[in-house]
Design an enzyme around this catalytic site. Structure first.
Site, PDB file in Angstrom:
ATOM      1  N   ASP A 461       0.880  -1.201  -0.068  1.00  7.79           N
ATOM      2  CA  ASP A 461      -0.066  -0.071   0.229  1.00  7.79           C
ATOM      3  C   ASP A 461       0.709   1.308  -0.074  1.00  7.79           C
ATOM      4  O   ASP A 461       1.713   1.540   0.792  1.00  7.79           O
ATOM      5  CB  ASP A 461      -0.793   0.057   1.193  1.00  7.79           C
ATOM      6  CG  ASP A 461      -1.942   1.152   1.121  1.00  7.79           C
ATOM      7  OD1 ASP A 461      -1.868   2.147   0.298  1.00  7.79           O
ATOM      8  OD2 ASP A 461      -3.142   0.855   1.838  1.00  7.79           O
ATOM      9  N   ASP A1421     -75.594 -16.716   7.955  1.00  5.66           N
ATOM     10  CA  ASP A1421     -74.184 -16.508   8.964  1.00  5.66           C
ATOM     11  C   ASP A1421     -74.512 -15.469   9.929  1.00  5.66           C
ATOM     12  O   ASP A1421     -73.546 -15.283  10.775  1.00  5.66           O
ATOM     13  CB  ASP A1421     -72.941 -16.261   8.229  1.00  5.66           C
ATOM     14  CG  ASP A1421     -73.124 -15.120   7.211  1.00  5.66           C
ATOM     15  OD1 ASP A1421     -74.125 -14.473   7.211  1.00  5.66           O
ATOM     16  OD2 ASP A1421     -72.019 -14.919   6.760  1.00  5.66           O
ATOM     17  N   ASP A1604    -108.217  -3.980   5.069  1.00  8.62           N
ATOM     18  CA  ASP A1604    -108.819  -3.216   4.166  1.00  8.62           C
ATOM     19  C   ASP A1604    -108.847  -3.824   2.772  1.00  8.62           C
ATOM     20  O   ASP A1604    -107.991  -4.700   2.457  1.00  8.62           O
ATOM     21  CB  ASP A1604    -108.297  -1.802   4.257  1.00  8.62           C
ATOM     22  CG  ASP A1604    -108.905  -0.680   3.494  1.00  8.62           C
ATOM     23  OD1 ASP A1604    -110.167  -0.626   3.667  1.00  8.62           O
ATOM     24  OD2 ASP A1604    -108.509  -0.166   2.528  1.00  8.62           O
TER      25      ASP A1604
END
EC number: 3.4.23.-
Length: 1749
Positions: A461, A1421, A1604
């Site tokens: 490096d 249901d 009626d």
């Protein structure tokens, strides 16, 4: 452990040479077929290419030379974890020599160890002792090895002067079972690969890569025979060996073929489930791999949808791709292609960053072949992978990480180191440790090695200032480092464990030492060129060597990938132990805790709180100095950002810039408030407010709804107002994102007017603070005003408007001015303002009588917006009026200091305050008109006569107006307060004529009537004229009702004086009786009127009890039956003698005297005589609904005149088809495929998946087997489909149903019936619940039908999501839609309720169950539970939940009003008080969808139809398509009307039934009449069926039928009959139908009607007795005296025909046998009249307004 042993050996093995015998690294999750020679050869080439990049030495010549073998160089492979792995072998090269294959004849000599399971194993070195292995041939196949299938290759370089070590190959396990043969072959193939015989293994096509030699064949045969005993070989292998016992190759080829065919699908699924991707391979290759797998699975019938595929792919993403899980995991419609687009984008970004990295060496063109060495001092940024997102989040790609180190002294400088890792990765357990690392070494921050690392080497490096290394085995003189701080390129700390020396032993036998830092938190071992330069060592990248300044070469440099490396073999190992390093760097005195760690440990508290707590020692064990605070300021915790997300803060005063940028009335704020519930429909439910930004001027407008057109009208009004009144143009309007503002209509309007809409952001109500605060202020004022005044709630908007007027006049503390001043308006004149709710007296300029009082009490609301008057509420008329004719009520009895809020407005200060204004009115009052302006927009009761208001009250008519103020002082009233008992739910239909103001009778003559006067029938006609003055002088504004219960005796000829009670008096005055002739005259010439007296006071005088031989009802029974019925209130009429002309009337059955009201009686005679003097309300006129198709005949009667022949030319009236309901459901393509509403589509998709999961949960079909369509009888195959709908509560529902409409008859039992609760049973239960204070609980059973098993053998096509169109599945449950599903469910739930809940079904009433405590009504249901004790209901619920998925819709435990939605009925129920049944919400939603032009703004209809017209009999002349279209339209309209009518709108049944008979005759006239009915339903959609609790003093249940008939008023001279049923005075049902037989007289029609009512009456009686054990009284009322006479008579010889006589005899038997009481009821009171004929408006209202309003 093996790893622990290897870590202590000498590293000399790095320099040893080894022949390459491993051709591929095999992982544990590798495809078992990836062992073919073709793949091996590819890997051999890759290994050879990798080996060529390193300095290697040819291996031993012991390996047989074969051109097809792999290169004898050392194989290089990427180590999977941390550092290079030593090669491992178990068979030496000599043993692998074909010449020594005979060694396998002695398998016991093979060294083998159970725990050394790696295919190859190298001893640590020549100086270490080789372990002693136990002798064994091989492990059985059933014993798995810990690391089976993993191959590790050597990663170190071999020097030319070093010799290769021996190699050991692990033998395969023993075959122990024929079933394990294929698995054994896999291990055997690996054994051949490790023995350098991969080229002879057959490929997928069955051919090897190269020819096998004889020695290799011998080796193959011997090993196969040793490890695969013949007794364990499968049959097919034995068959091959029986032909040629040496044909092992054929066995291997056949085995590979079998493995490939048997495991391809499973391998693909496993591979797809274990996908891993971190960007190390090209994204294209990853996409190709995944798509190929998905395509293969789809081709093999295994369909992987997009959602599942995306989830599998995202689950395997790691590194920088991992964030895609969180950004896309909620996308429902995401596709694989879209996901790969994101992956490609990240990968390309990574590659772009990698390619932009500068090179370490100089450009060759710059060097110009200069071989002189140099020292690189630059700091290039090197790309490294970043598995975690950085704090600054600038990019998703990996970034360069330069590392700089610094001492804690001022002289320390900061340099950088490249290629450092970014974030530490914590290990979870000791299995994550790498080879060469001891368990005691620090492992909390170890990271994975990068894939492009060259194992066994140091990375050179040029930008690093210090050398960093991960392994502590090469560090000399290690010590702690308290003064060293190392950071990377992003200024993040890298923890350092120790500092020491790194010693090199180069090729020139010299030793060099440099400083080194130890940390496990980096990706590569970094060698700093700066530190090498400090010891006179430079790197020459032209020659790729390390050299000194004198040119001495020290070590070669290897280029691998993009970087340059130096071998670790030049490093001298140290004798330091790993625990020593760990103890150094974990010293508590030197290590600081990172802030993110402390932040997470202390519940994500902020840094300031943590530091303060540490300073004050509220947290012990460590101090503030023990925490690294360097990153605390800039640290962003992603979990905190997500979990503590808040809305943005609004800065106070930030809106001031708008006040400077805009002129007055250019920037408006608006908002809507509402709805306000429980109000009459005439009162507004909403209001919309506007506020000007600059002046803060406010406007409010009432709204009845939030529709687009209503909002648009308000916007149009206010914009025009501002433009004309203030000469300003609105530029911006700020509003929220409600649908009333964001609709397209309003948006276009604003765009057309050049106005910019400014919307708030989502869920940011504070940004709309101006409008929100105004609404809150106005509502606070409204509540306060209503509380103070005691006015009813429906006047709430008047309080809002009053508050707005005042607020606009009050100064703002900031601006020191009021809104009116800012707007340039004058201040508010307080002398014109009255307190809200101030009691006043309003002048009535047109009373009912000249002697009636002229003053009406009222309450002042607010100044009028449209005049100079005041808006005043009149409780007695239930109206608000706009007038100036009022007097303020004042009283000195109540002072302010007494805190009597009812008298606060009576103080004399109010009179002094308003004196000037009253004086102004008085001076100008003479010229003003007496007319009053009614405020139409809040008028509660438009049907009330408007001529009931007059001027202010004066002592005499001649008092001049100038004495107005003085006279008003004489009016005194104490504690006047608006009545709180005013029903806030009052509506138009609630209004009856006002109560009698006096009990004094009034006589009006014929002349006064002729001159326009009004006859008053609410008082006796026998009162003398002398009493009028007394009445006027003693009259007050409120009087009691006059009761007439003792006014007349039962004798019709002799009458005594009638006692009259005078209001306020103590003495009773008598009225002398007038002559009989005068009485008759007055009766004949008066107009029929309506009285408001209660039925208790007068109904008994017109009831004729019928006593049969078997039953003799007492008078109290007679009164009890009639007392609570909701009959209309009529004035009591004195008994009179009819004149001779009346005595000569034709018989009762005569056609000539038949009235449209039915029957002949006194009332009909009066109506006939006085028909020319009908009031306006009786006229057959009504407002026309604004539909272009309606003509002048649209208000017609459904009753044709007698002279017309009522015959239609089609057969429609003879056979009416069933009414089709409106289709409210959607198909799959409508709800999902082509649905453009994304939100609705997502809700339907969610409902779809919910339904599918429910079907699977209930095991609706057999999932074990799928049937081919050709194998099943087509009659047993039922088509299926998904239907979607939106429920009334707004939820979206999906239902998978069977096509029962095309179900074959052989697949179900036609005798089975699907029972549901009868509507009469439900209404009866509800009525009894109200009377007995029952709790009502509503339940719902999810997927009820699916609980019932199906007996028949039926098959359906699978749902679409399964993708099996050619398959069938067998049904196990009763799917919705099947013919037998309802019956199956009924039997299932019935047996459960009887057996488990101890219920019993009421005989004759299906789906009604009861026990001693609970009654249950079942409708599919839905369950409705009734019980006196709520715990009893809860007990039933608990039992139901054991078997069914039961949801509690409404428990009904509140004592306040509870709202239910029961079977379409909207019910409001308050125990022990009332129950209201309606359908307002449902009708508001459904009626506009019928494509009928409704008229919401016009005058509303008062009746559904009018008498007088008939349906034409002209033949229809339309084409077939138009005919079908109109018939379909009629079916929709009448279908909905019929549903509503039979639920609770019994007053519409006659019109519905008559129009239903004409569905197949859709003439224009019929359609118009239908539109009129729909319009009336729309106008009265808020009407409710009202029930009140029965009086507790009456212990019996009373069941009454009122009958009626209308004789001959239907086509083909059929009669219309109708019945209404009442339980304890509450209407529970009605029926209107055409008589099945043609009757020859009115009496016959009446008998037919009575005969239809009695069976249902008896059935209801049985139901009531079963549900409630109280005694029951049954009664039947009819307005036909002849029918009662026939029922009463015992004569059997006077019947016209046999049918008539049979009916009459049957009635006699039923009346006598069922203890039935029959009574007469006046025709005017017969509410069943609405069931048989069209009625005038007045009569229709009279008969219905007591039970439905």
């Amino acid at each position: 452990m093996e790893s622990q042993q290897l870590s202590q050996h000498s590293p000399i093995s790095h320099g040893s040479a080894c022949a390459s015998v491993t051709s591929k690294e095999v992982h544990t999750n590798q495809d078992p077929l990836d062992v073919s020679a073709s793949k091996i050869q590819e890997y051999d080439k890759a290994s050879t290419k990798a080996n060529s990049q390193q300095t290697t030495t040819p291996a031993s010549s012991a390996v047989p030379e074969n051109p097809h073998h792999a290169s004898p160089q050392t194989a290089q492979s990427h180590s999977p974890q941390n550092g290079p792995y030593p090669q491992q072998c178990m068979m030496t090269q000599n043993q692998a020599n074909p010449s020594d294959w005979s060694f396998y004849g002695r398998p016991s000599m093979i060294p083998y160890t159970p725990y050394q399971m790696s295919p190859m194993y190298f001893p640590p070195g020549p100086h270490s002792q080789f372990p002693q292995y136990p002798s064994s041939v091989g492990t059985p196949l059933s014993t798995p090895s810990p690391e089976s299938g993993n191959t590790f290759t050597d990663s170190s370089s071999a020097d030319s002067d070093m010799t290769s070590t021996k190699k050991y190959v692990r033998p395969p396990p023993m075959l122990t079972s024929p079933n394990d043969f294929l698995n054994w072959v896999k291990t055997y193939i690996k054994f051949l690969q490790n023995s350098n015989l991969g080229g002879i293994i057959p490929t997928v096509n069955g051919k090897p890569v190269r020819q096998i030699t004889d020695d290799e064949l011998t080796f193959l045969y011997n090993t196969f025979q040793i490890f695969a005993p013949s007794q364990f070989l499968p049959t097919w292998v034995k068959d091959i060996l029986s032909v040629d016992y040496t044909d092992i190759m054929k066995i291997l080829s056949k085995s590979i073929e079998k493995m490939q065919s048997d495991t391809q699908e499973a391998n693909d699924i496993v591979t797809l489930a274990n996908l891993q991707y971190n960007g190390s391979t090209p994204a294209d290759a990853f996409e190709t791999k995944v798509t190929n797998i998905i395509d293969r699975l789809n081709n093999n019938g295994i369909h992987i949808n997009n959602k599942v595929a995306c989830q599998l792919i995202m689950r395997g993403l790691s590194g920088e791709y991992k964030f895609l899980r969180y950004t896309r995991h909620r996308h429902l419609n995401m596709t694989v292609a879209e996901l790969f687009l994101d992956i490609h984008a990240i990968y390309e970004e990574q590659q772009g960053s990698r390619n932009s990295k500068p090179n370490y060496r100089r450009n060759p063109s710059d060097e110009k072949n200069d071989s002189r060495s140099y020292t690189n001092t630059t700091k290039p940024k090197v790309i490294a992978r970043n598995p975690q997102k950085t704090n600054n989040s600038k990019s998703k790609t990996a970034r360069a990480h330069n590392v700089s180190t610094s001492n804690n002294s001022p002289s320390t400088d900061n340099d950088s180191i490249s290629k450092s890792t970014t974030e530490p990765i914590q290990l979870n357990n000791k299995h994550d440790l790498h080879l060469g690392q001891k368990l005691t070494e620090s492992t909390v921050n170890h990271t994975n090695h990068s894939d492009d690392e060259l194992p066994g080497h140091l990375l050179l490096d040029s930008g690093a200032s210090r050398t960093l290394i991960r392994s502590a085995h090469h560090i000399h003189s290690a010590s702690s480092n308290p003064d060293i701080n190392v950071v990377d390129a992003q200024k993040r700390n890298i923890p350092i464990n120790a500092i020491g020396d790194l010693q090199f032993h180069f090729q020139d036998n010299t030793k060099t030492s440099i400083k080194v830092l130890h940390t496990p938190n980096i990706a590569y071992d970094l060698l700093s060129l700066n530190e090498l330069a400090a010891v006179d060592i430079t790197a020459c990248f032209t020659k790729n060597v390390l050299e000194r300044s004198d040119g001495t070469v020290l070590a070669p440099i290897v280029k691998y990938g993009d970087f340059y490396w130096v071998s670790k073999k030049y490093l001298l190992p140290s004798n330091i132990s790993v625990p020593t390093i760990n103890n150094v760097h974990t010293s508590e005195s030197t290590r600081k805790y990172p802030y993110p760690f402390i932040h997470r440990m202390l519940a994500h508290a902020n840094a300031q709180t943590i530091r303060y707590s540490l300073k004050n020692n509220t947290i012990t064990y460590f101090n503030e100095s023990d925490v690294d605070w360097s990153s605390a300021i800039d640290y962003q915790c992603p979990d905190c950002l997500i979990g503590k997300s808040t809305k943005h803060r609004h800065i106070k005063g930030s809106r001031l810039k708008y006040q400077n940028s805009y002129e007055p009335f250019q920037y408006l704020h608006t908002d809507i408030f509402g709805p306000v519930h429980n109000l009459p429909k005439s009162a507004p439910s909403y209001f919309i407010s506007f506020t000007d930004e600059t002046t803060k001027f406010r406007w409010v407008y009432p709204l009845h709804d939030r529709r687009e057109d209503s909002i648009l009208d308000v916007f149009t009004t206010i914009l025009a107002f501002i433009k004309n009144q203030f000469q300003a143009s609105v530029l911006v309007i700020q509003m929220d994102r409600g649908s009333e503002y964001t609709n397209r209509t309003l948006h276009k309007f604003l765009e057309k007017n050049g106005i910019t809409p400014c919307y708030t952001t989502t869920a940011d109500s504070r940004a709309h603070g101006v409008a929100e605060r105004l609404n809150r202020t106005l509502l606070d004022d409204c509540r306060t005003q209503l509380q103070c005044s005691g006015l009813p709630n429906h006047l709430w908007f008047s309080a809002i408007e009053f508050s707005t007027i005042v607020r606009n006049s009050l100064a703002s503390p900031k601006s020191k001015k009021s809104a009116r001043q800012h707007a340039g308006l004058a201040g508010l004149d307080i002398s014109t303002l009255l307190p809200f709710g101030q009691p006043v007296i309003v002048n009535d300029h047109n009373p009912n009588s000249k002697i009636h009082p002229r003053g009406i009490p009222g309450y002042a609301l607010h100044p009028s917006r449209n005049s100079y008057g005041y808006i005043i509420y009149l409780p007695s008329l239930k109206k608000t009026v706009d007038t100036t004719n009022y007097v303020i009520l004042q009283g000195k009895e109540s002072r302010l200091d007494q805190f009597n809020y009812d008298a606060l407005t009576f103080d004399e200060d109010l009179n002094r305050l308003t004196a000037s204004y009253q004086s102004f009115i008085a001076s100008n009052e003479i010229q003003q008109s007496d007319d009053l302006n009614f405020q139409s927009d809040i008028e509660l009761h438009p049907e009330q006569p408007r001529n009931v208001l007059s001027k202010a009250v004066s002592p005499t008519d001649s008092t001049p107006p100038s004495t107005h103020t003085e006279d008003s002082k004489r009016v005194s009233k104490t504690n006047i307060r608006a009545p709180r008992e005013v029903d806030p739910n009052i509506s138009k239909s609630d209004i009856l004529p006002s109560k009698k103001r006096s009990s004094t009778p009034q006589i009006s003559d014929i002349e006064s009537t002729g001159s326009g006067g009004m006859h008053r029938l609410d008082v006796p006609l026998l009162a003398p004229m002398s009493q009028s003055n007394t009445h006027e002088s003693s009259h007050t504004s409120k009087s009691k009702d006059f009761r007439h219960s003792d006014s007349y005796s039962d004798n019709e000829t002799n009458h005594t004086n009638v006692p009259i009670s005078s209001t306020g008096g103590t003495n009773n005055k008598t009225v002398p009786q007038t002559s009989e002739q005068e009485t008759e005259k007055r009766i004949i010439h008066r107009s029929p009127s309506i009285d408001t007296s209660s039925s208790e006071s007068n109904s008994l005088h017109h009831v004729v009890p019928i006593k049969t031989s078997d039953t003799c009802p007492k008078e109290n029974t007679e009164e009890s039956i009639i007392a609570d019925l909701p009959l209309p209130d009529l004035p009591p009429e004195p008994p009179t003698k009819l004149s001779d002309s009346f005595k000569e009337l034709p018989p009762i059955n005569s056609r000539q005297t038949n009235s449209s009201l039915g029957g002949i009686g006194d009332s009909n005679a009066y109506t006939t005589i006085n028909s020319k003097k009908r009031s306006l309300e009786d006229n057959e006129t009504e407002i026309k609904v604004s539909r272009d198709t309606w003509n002048t005949k649209n208000m017609r009667s459904l009753e044709p005149p007698r002279s017309k022949k009522r015959i239609h030319l089609i057969a429609a009236v003879k056979a009416v088809k069933s009414i089709k309901p409106i289709r409210t459901t959607l198909r799959y393509d409508e709800a999902i495929t082509y649905n453009k509403d994304i939100k609705e589509k997502e809700k339907y998709i969610e409902a779809y998946h919910k339904e599918v999961n429910q079907l699977l949960k209930m095991k609706t079909w057999d999932t074990d087997k799928y049937y081919d369509r050709k194998e099943i009888d087509p009659k047993r195959v039922i088509n299926s489909m998904f239907i979607f709908n939106r429920k009334r509560d707004g939820t979206h529902k999906a239902r998978f149903v069977a096509r029962g409409d095309i179900q074959h008859p052989d697949t179900y039992d036609s005798g089975m019936q699907s029972n549901t609760v009868h509507h009469y049973a439900l209404m009866t239960s509800l009525s009894l619940a109200l009377d007995n204070n029952y709790y009502i609980t509503q339940l719902d059973i999810s997927s009820a039908y699916l609980y019932a098993d199906i007996k028949e053998e039926l098959y359906i096509r699978p749902p679409p999501h399964l993708g099996m169109n050619d398959k069938l599945i067998r049904l196990k449950k009763s799917l919705y839609g099947l013919k037998q599903s309802g019956a199956n469910w009924y039997e299932t739930i019935k047996s459960y309720l009887i057996e488990q809940c101890d219920m019993e079904e009421v005989r004759g009433w299906s789906c009604v169950f009861k026990n001693s405590q609970v009654t249950i009504c079942l409708f599919v249901d839905d369950m409705i539970l009734f019980s006196k004790d709520l715990n009893a209901n809860k007990k039933i619920i608990t039992t139901l939940k054991k078997q069914y998925d039961t949801k509690i819709i409404n428990l009904g435990e509140s004592d306040n009003e509870i709202q239910y939605d029961i079977l379409g009925l909207e019910i409001k129920y308050q125990r022990s008080k009332y129950m209201k049944l309606g359908m307002e919400k449902s009708l508001t939603e459904k009626l506009p969808k019928l494509n009928v032009h409704l008229n919401p703004k016009g005058k509303k209809l008062s009746a559904p139809g009018q008498p007088g017209l008939y349906i034409d009999q002209d033949e229809l002349e339309i084409d077939e398509d138009e005919y079908k279209e109109k018939v379909h339209e009629m079916q929709k309209l009448i279908g909905l009307a019929s549903y509503v009518g039979y639920k609770f709108r019994f007053d519409l049944l006659y019109y519905i039934n008559t129009l239903a008979q004409h569905i197949l005759f859709p003439s224009r006239q019929v359609l118009d009449m239908t539109y009129e009915l729909i319009q009336f339903m729309w106008d009265t959609r808020d009407k409710q069926l009202i029930w009140h609790k029965n009086k507790p003093t009456k212990p019996d249940n009373k069941l009454v039928a009122i009958s009626d008939a209308s004789y001959g008023n239907q086509p083909y001279y059929k009669s219309q009959i109708g019945n209404i049923f009442l339980l304890n005075g509450k209407v529970i049902g009605g029926k209107s139908t055409k008589a099945s037989l043609t009757c020859t007289s009115t009496t016959e029609a009446e008998i037919h009607a009575v005969s239809e009512a009695i069976p249902l009456l008896n059935n209801l009686s049985h139901l009531v007795q079963e549900l409630n054990k109280k005694p029951i009284i049954k009664g039947l009322l009819t307005d036909s005296r002849s029918t009662i006479s026939i029922i009463k008579s015992t004569n059997e010889e006077k019947f016209r025909n046999r049918f008539f006589g049979t009916k009459a005899m049957r009635l006699r038997d039923e009346v006598s046998g069922n203890n039935l009481y029959v009574y007469y009821i006046e025709t005017k009171k017969n509410i069943a009249d609405v069931m048989t004929k069209p009625l005038p408006i007045k009569t229709f209202k009279l008969l219905t307004n007591k039970w439905i309003h």
